[in-house]
Design an enzyme around this catalytic site. Structure first.
Site, short mmCIF file in Angstrom:
data_model
loop_
_atom_site.label_atom_id
_atom_site.label_comp_id
_atom_site.label_asym_id
_atom_site.label_seq_id
_atom_site.Cartn_x
_atom_site.Cartn_y
_atom_site.Cartn_z
N SER A 47 0.82 -1.22 0.00
CA SER A 47 0.00 0.00 0.00
C SER A 47 0.85 1.26 0.00
O SER A 47 1.09 1.86 -1.06
CB SER A 47 -0.97 -0.03 1.18
OG SER A 47 -1.94 0.96 1.01
N ARG A 48 1.32 1.67 1.17
CA ARG A 48 2.22 2.82 1.27
C ARG A 48 3.18 2.57 2.43
O ARG A 48 2.78 2.07 3.49
CB ARG A 48 1.44 4.11 1.53
CG ARG A 48 0.70 4.67 0.32
CD ARG A 48 1.64 5.18 -0.77
NE ARG A 48 0.93 5.77 -1.89
CZ ARG A 48 0.55 5.13 -3.00
NH1 ARG A 48 0.82 3.84 -3.15
NH2 ARG A 48 -0.08 5.77 -3.97
N ASP A 103 6.44 -3.55 -1.08
CA ASP A 103 6.54 -2.93 -2.41
C ASP A 103 6.60 -1.42 -2.26
O ASP A 103 6.56 -0.70 -3.25
CB ASP A 103 5.32 -3.35 -3.24
CG ASP A 103 5.42 -2.86 -4.68
OD1 ASP A 103 6.48 -3.10 -5.31
OD2 ASP A 103 4.47 -2.22 -5.17
N GLU A 141 10.68 6.12 -0.01
CA GLU A 141 10.92 5.60 -1.37
C GLU A 141 11.07 6.69 -2.43
O GLU A 141 11.66 6.45 -3.48
CB GLU A 141 9.79 4.64 -1.78
CG GLU A 141 8.45 5.31 -2.06
CD GLU A 141 7.39 4.31 -2.51
OE1 GLU A 141 7.17 3.33 -1.80
OE2 GLU A 141 6.77 4.54 -3.58
N HIS A 194 7.96 -0.47 -5.72
CA HIS A 194 6.63 0.03 -6.09
C HIS A 194 6.24 -0.44 -7.50
O HIS A 194 5.97 0.37 -8.39
CB HIS A 194 6.57 1.56 -6.00
CG HIS A 194 5.20 2.07 -5.65
ND1 HIS A 194 4.97 2.94 -4.61
CD2 HIS A 194 3.98 1.83 -6.20
CE1 HIS A 194 3.68 3.20 -4.54
NE2 HIS A 194 3.06 2.54 -5.48
N ALA A 210 3.94 -3.15 -7.85
CA ALA A 210 2.74 -4.01 -7.75
C ALA A 210 1.70 -3.67 -8.82
O ALA A 210 0.97 -4.54 -9.28
CB ALA A 210 2.13 -3.90 -6.35
N PHE A 211 1.66 -2.42 -9.22
CA PHE A 211 0.63 -1.99 -10.19
C PHE A 211 1.00 -2.38 -11.63
O PHE A 211 0.15 -2.30 -12.51
CB PHE A 211 0.49 -0.46 -10.15
CG PHE A 211 1.65 0.25 -10.80
CD1 PHE A 211 2.85 0.38 -10.15
CD2 PHE A 211 1.55 0.72 -12.11
CE1 PHE A 211 3.94 0.99 -10.76
CE2 PHE A 211 2.63 1.33 -12.73
CZ PHE A 211 3.82 1.46 -12.05
P1 NAD Z 1 -9.72 1.76 -1.95
O1 NAD Z 1 -10.02 3.20 -1.71
O2 NAD Z 1 -10.56 0.98 -2.89
O3 NAD Z 1 -9.72 0.98 -0.55
C1 NAD Z 1 -9.13 1.49 0.62
C2 NAD Z 1 -9.87 0.88 1.79
O4 NAD Z 1 -9.20 1.31 2.99
C3 NAD Z 1 -11.34 1.34 1.90
O5 NAD Z 1 -12.19 0.22 2.03
C4 NAD Z 1 -11.34 2.21 3.14
O6 NAD Z 1 -12.58 2.17 3.84
C5 NAD Z 1 -10.20 1.60 3.94
N1 NAD Z 1 -9.70 2.50 4.97
C6 NAD Z 1 -9.53 3.84 4.90
N2 NAD Z 1 -9.06 4.31 6.07
C7 NAD Z 1 -8.94 3.24 6.89
C8 NAD Z 1 -8.51 3.09 8.23
N3 NAD Z 1 -8.15 4.14 8.96
N4 NAD Z 1 -8.49 1.84 8.75
C9 NAD Z 1 -8.90 0.78 8.02
N5 NAD Z 1 -9.31 0.86 6.74
C10 NAD Z 1 -9.33 2.08 6.19
O7 NAD Z 1 -8.20 1.72 -2.39
P2 NAD Z 1 -7.45 0.55 -3.17
O8 NAD Z 1 -7.60 0.77 -4.63
O9 NAD Z 1 -7.81 -0.76 -2.58
O10 NAD Z 1 -5.94 0.91 -2.83
C11 NAD Z 1 -5.46 0.83 -1.51
C12 NAD Z 1 -4.10 1.51 -1.44
O11 NAD Z 1 -3.17 0.74 -2.19
C13 NAD Z 1 -4.05 2.90 -2.11
O12 NAD Z 1 -4.43 3.91 -1.19
C14 NAD Z 1 -2.61 3.03 -2.49
O13 NAD Z 1 -1.92 3.64 -1.44
C15 NAD Z 1 -2.12 1.59 -2.62
N6 NAD Z 1 -1.77 1.20 -4.00
C16 NAD Z 1 -0.54 0.71 -4.23
C17 NAD Z 1 -0.17 0.32 -5.51
C18 NAD Z 1 1.20 -0.26 -5.80
O14 NAD Z 1 1.61 -0.35 -6.96
N7 NAD Z 1 1.95 -0.69 -4.80
C19 NAD Z 1 -1.08 0.45 -6.57
C20 NAD Z 1 -2.36 0.94 -6.29
C21 NAD Z 1 -2.70 1.32 -4.99
#
Ligand code: NAD
Length: 317
Positions: free
Chosen positions: A214-215, A239, A244, A282, A284-285
């Site tokens: 995620s981050r 990732d 980063e 980074h 994963a996408f």
């Molecule tokens: P999304 O918005 O569909 O889902 C995020 C979920 O987190 C939601 O269900 C939300 O309710 C929940 N959430 C928010 N605050 C929270 C908290 N305090 N505690 C618990 N849950 C909480 O997002 P997504 O598309 O599933 O992406 C998730 C994250 O993945 C993105 O924010 C991004 O940082 C990361 N990401 C990484 C890559 C990569 O290449 N590594 C690619 C895409 C996204």
């Protein structure tokens, strides 16, 4: 992008306060996860006449939204461009760790075909915790159910469909001690910054495997390194990393040693050297499907703005 917007220009430079002036004369700046849109960058972009910041990513933690609102710059992003790409990658990290895939691969290349030190564990039957069950977390939860895991989850908005499939939602503190595997999928914001801190890491089951696609800022790096070194955390697949921005997407091997040492990140180097850690930059996408969706949505986001239409994917402050 060029075909859709013939007047667009691609600049190699990473966006930050030093490079923001390059945007002078452009209405729209299109950025990715490694660009830094902090308050200073935004102020310079605003002065340069930029009116729209079009992110080619889902997460918007790199943008100071308050500064953007003050500068009159609208922000759009690409939500859920390919949840499966990231969910499948989280599984790839998990499988690489639990079966020592990288060590085995390197051994075979070196002509070492022994088995010592390569005992893994099955995913089937384990308890997996998914933190954040939006697009990516939900896709992963489904895959883990397919593996035969007991799937627990934590989210501020539980997903009814996952619940009907047998996923149990719990408060974080209750979920963490039960999990053999934990995967992080919530956005980085003030509420989630260092959500895996020293106190929460202390709650984890000994030997747990953590996956973070995620981050980086969701994890308190020092506390995690200590837990990995002591064996409290068994494996970490990451990732993303807190610092980063200056590391990933650059080729450090072509830099001189003094240049490398100037930006040396000893926390990252501690992580990188651990045998129970896999780090990817980074990526994963990075699938054909995701790239296609990112490009199509970004073009649409910019067109909507240019045509004065409501912005479907606007990030509001
Ligand atoms: P999304 O918005 O569909 O889902 C995020 C979920 O987190 C939601 O269900 C939300 O309710 C929940 N959430 C928010 N605050 C929270 C908290 N305090 N505690 C618990 N849950 C909480 O997002 P997504 O598309 O599933 O992406 C998730 C994250 O993945 C993105 O924010 C991004 O940082 C990361 N990401 C990484 C890559 C990569 O290449 N590594 C690619 C895409 C996204």
């Amino acid at each position: 992008m060029r075909a859709a917007f013939p007047d667009s220009n691609f600049l190699e430079a990473q966006l930050d306060p030093d490079t923001a002036v390059l945007a002078k004369g452009y209405d729209v700046v299109c950025t990715f996860v490694n660009d830094s849109c902090n308050a200073e960058t935004i102020r310079i972009l605003g002065k340069s006449g930029v009116k729209l910041l079009a992110l080619r990513c889902a997460g918007y933690d790199s943008v100071d939204l308050e500064a953007a609102a003050e500068a009159g710059i609208k922000v759009v992003r690409v939500p859920r461009y390919s949840p499966e790409s990231v969910a499948e990658y989280a599984v790839a990290l998990l499988l690489a760790l639990n079966r020592h895939m990288c060590h085995t691969f390197n051994r075979v290349r070196d002509g070492n075909y022994t088995l010592s030190g390569l005992i893994g564990f099955e995913i089937h039957g384990k308890t997996a915790g998914v933190v954040g069950t939006g697009g990516i977390g939900k896709a992963l939860a489904r895959i883990l159910l397919g593996f035969g895991c007991k799937v627990l989850a934590h989210d501020i908005y539980p997903d009814k469909e996952l619940q009907s499939l047998g996923v149990t939602y719990l408060p974080l503190e209750e979920m963490l001690p039960q999990c053999d595997i934990i995967s992080l999928h919530c956005p980085l914001n003030k509420a989630t910054h260092h959500m895996m801190n020293k106190e929460r890491i202390a709650l984890l089951k000994r030997g747990v495997t953590i996956i973070n696609t995620s981050r980086g800022g969701l994890v308190e790096t020092d506390a995690m390194v200590d837990a990995l070194e002591s064996g409290h955390v068994g494996h970490l697949g990451m990732d993303c990393y807190e610092g980063e921005g200056q590391l990933f997407y650059h080729d450090w091997t072509s830099m001189s040693t003094p240049t490398r040492l100037k930006a040396w990140d000893s926390h990252f180097q501690r992580l990188r050297n651990l045998p129970n850690v896999i780090i990817t930059p980074h990526t994963a996408f990075l699938t054909e499907e995701a790239l296609h969706n990112i490009a199509a949505t970004t073009i649409n986001n910019i067109r909507e703005w240019a045509d004065g239409k409501p912005l479907t994917n606007q990030v509001l402050h």
